[in-house]
Design an enzyme around this catalytic site. Structure first.
Site, PDB file in Angstrom:
ATOM      1  N   LYS A  81       0.852  -1.189   0.000  1.00 20.96           N
ATOM      2  CA  LYS A  81       0.000   0.000   0.000  1.00 20.96           C
ATOM      3  C   LYS A  81       0.887   1.237   0.000  1.00 20.96           C
ATOM      4  O   LYS A  81       1.896   1.288   0.721  1.00 20.96           O
ATOM      5  CB  LYS A  81      -0.881  -0.053   1.253  1.00 20.96           C
ATOM      6  CG  LYS A  81      -2.008   0.958   1.338  1.00 20.96           C
ATOM      7  CD  LYS A  81      -2.842   0.654   2.578  1.00 20.96           C
ATOM      8  CE  LYS A  81      -4.043   1.582   2.734  1.00 20.96           C
ATOM      9  NZ  LYS A  81      -4.875   1.194   3.907  1.00 20.96           N
ATOM     10  N   SER A 157      -9.571   0.633   2.862  1.00 22.32           N
ATOM     11  CA  SER A 157      -8.778   1.522   2.036  1.00 22.32           C
ATOM     12  C   SER A 157      -7.623   0.840   1.318  1.00 22.32           C
ATOM     13  O   SER A 157      -6.951   1.438   0.480  1.00 22.32           O
ATOM     14  CB  SER A 157      -8.226   2.656   2.897  1.00 22.32           C
ATOM     15  OG  SER A 157      -7.343   2.171   3.895  1.00 22.32           O
ATOM     16  N   SER A 181      -9.736  -1.835   7.061  1.00 23.92           N
ATOM     17  CA  SER A 181      -9.193  -1.538   5.736  1.00 23.92           C
ATOM     18  C   SER A 181      -8.383  -2.652   5.103  1.00 23.92           C
ATOM     19  O   SER A 181      -8.034  -2.567   3.932  1.00 23.92           O
ATOM     20  CB  SER A 181      -8.346  -0.257   5.790  1.00 23.92           C
ATOM     21  OG  SER A 181      -9.166   0.869   5.945  1.00 23.92           O
TER      22      SER A 181
END
Length: 468
Positions: A81, A157, A181
């Site tokens: 990420k 996310s 997330s």
């Protein structure tokens, strides 16, 4: 013919590299070819580190030629990420504002540990701006598409990380989990997603969103990968003040044990409301495979979720307040509006939420005196179309962004370890089931997941983008 590694998990790839069935450069080249073919379609990776990855792979080959043990993850490509620091690369955290920041001076601790184990970083993944969201529909970098249905969200996310694993672009990836997330996109994309105990894995070098709630976690396509990654990543780190000093826990040997006398129960009440029939049925099916009939109530869970909202919004707004004052127009509008709302929360509300947090933690500790692992749905529904804002549940229009974390937020709130396991059904979108344990009991979760995998209740295969 291009080498196809999409059917192999990380453990199998590393074994093949150590046995010299493939070279690490061949593995990386195959992964980069698949990324070049499919990433433009799903938009999961935002920055590709092809030259770096190949250089690291060739370095590993030279070390192996000198009889160097290459590590548990020898030659295994991975992605992170884009809120993890990578030496020489600017950490964007899904934002536009951070583009002018200087490059990171060193790798995040998690990346360093993975590299020491022989893993090879190939790129960064798309996310909701500053990790504030559940959909990965990023205004600056575009939405990430769900590999199972390109018209639908990947969740967030950490949506880019989950989609990359689901599509076979990488065998594993790193994400972060504040309120769900990791687990939400894992469920929607049909892969495993682990949120460990709060403080179990170092967050050093990861851009934080809500310091008292943030965890790092990861995605994979097998239980043995999850356990291997956990063993590689855990351990104290003086760079992260909340990182546990507990000694590493040997997870892998536990996988082959029977469930024995483990006490497993289904979460009821709050966790059986507010979702679609398919997500609730997935929990019952997993329970049936395990022979579980006991049910347990987690008290005041709705209040826990509300308190988690207050703490998240307050801490996130405080962290980004200076940017909100100086350049609000540079934010993703959805993120900016939520941060502004968080900035208006009275301090007394925040403090009361923290007091309730301690109370809730103590009540859940009492529950775990009588049960070892709890089953609950991961998300209230499967992946919704990109751009859709509401969904009808029992005749009520529910906002998608704010309610995808309904079943995950209360568990992050008190830092419980949770693994979302994929339930992939023929001709249907995947959903997830959470395996929940008391703090520092990840090994119990892995044992349950391994038993389900061995019994064929979990099948996690990469999705062919060409088929879509």
């Amino acid at each position: 013919m291009t080498l196809d590694l999409s059917y192999l998990d990380s453990v199998a790839i590393a074994r093949a590299v150590r046995n010299q069935q493939y070279t690490s450069a061949e593995v990386v080249e195959a992964i980069l070819d698949r990324i070049a073919r499919d990433n433009g379609t799903i938009n999961s990776l935002t920055h590709i580190l092809g030259d770096r990855a190949l250089a690291q792979a060739r370095s590993l080959e030279r070390q192996m030629a000198d009889s160097y043990y290459p590590g548990a993850l020898a030659g295994v490509p991975f992605a992170v990420k884009n809120l993890f620091d990578i030496a020489g690369i600017t950490t964007l955290a899904g934002s536009k504002i951070n583009r002018t920041n200087p490059p990171a001076a060193e790798d995040a601790t998690a990346i360093t540990r993975l590299k020491r184990a022989g893993a090879i970083l190939v790129g960064t993944t798309n996310m909701d701006e500053y990790a504030y969201g559940f959909v990965t529909e990023n205004t600056h970098y575009g939405p990430t598409h769900n590999p199972h249905d390109l018209t639908r969200i990947a969740g967030g996310s950490s949506g880019g990380s989950a989609a990359a694993v689901a599509a076979g672009l990488v065998p594993f990836s790193l994400g972060s989990d504040t309120n769900g997330s990791v687990r939400v996109p894992a469920a929607l994309c049909g892969v495993y997603g682990l949120k460990p105990t709060y403080g179990r894995l170092s967050r050093a070098g990861a851009a934080l969103f809500s310091s008292s709630l943030d965890h790092i976690g990861f995605f994979a396509r097998s239980v043995r990968d999850i356990a291997t990654l956990f063993d590689v990543l855990q351990g104290e780190d003086p760079r992260d003040p909340v990182c546990s000093s507990l000694p590493p826990e040997p997870s892998l040997p536990q996988l082959h044990q029977r469930l024995g006398n483990l006490r497993i129960a289904i979460a009821t009440d709050y966790f059986t409301e507010g979702g679609t029939a398919e997500t609730l049925a997935a929990v019952e099916e997993i329970a049936r495979v395990l022979g579980v009939t006991e049910r347990v109530t987690l008290p005041e869970t709705e209040r826990a979720r509300q308190a988690a909202y207050l703490i998240t919004a307050s801490e996130g707004a405080n962290l980004h307040w200076q940017k909100l004052r100086n350049c609000p127009q540079e934010f993703d509008p959805a993120t900016r509006d939520r941060f502004f709302a968080g900035a208006t929360i009275p301090s007394q509300w925040y403090l009361q939420a923290q007091r309730f947090r301690r109370w809730y933690r103590d009540r859940i500790r009492q529950v775990f005196r009588h049960v070892d692992v709890i089953l609950a749905p991961t998300t209230p529904w499967s992946a919704t179309p990109i751009g859709q804002t509401h969904i009808d549940i029992d005749g009520e229009a529910i906002e998608i962004r704010s309610h995808l974390g309904r079943y995950t937020q209360p568990l992050s709130f008190i830092g419980l370890p949770v693994l979302s396991i994929p339930v992939c059904r023929p001709h249907a979108l995947p959903v997830g089931v959470q395996l929940i344990a008391a703090p520092y009991n990840e090994a119990l979760i892995f044992r349950v997941a391994a038993a389900l995998e061995a019994r064929g209740a979990i099948v996690c295969s990469p999705v062919s983008i060409a088929a879509n």
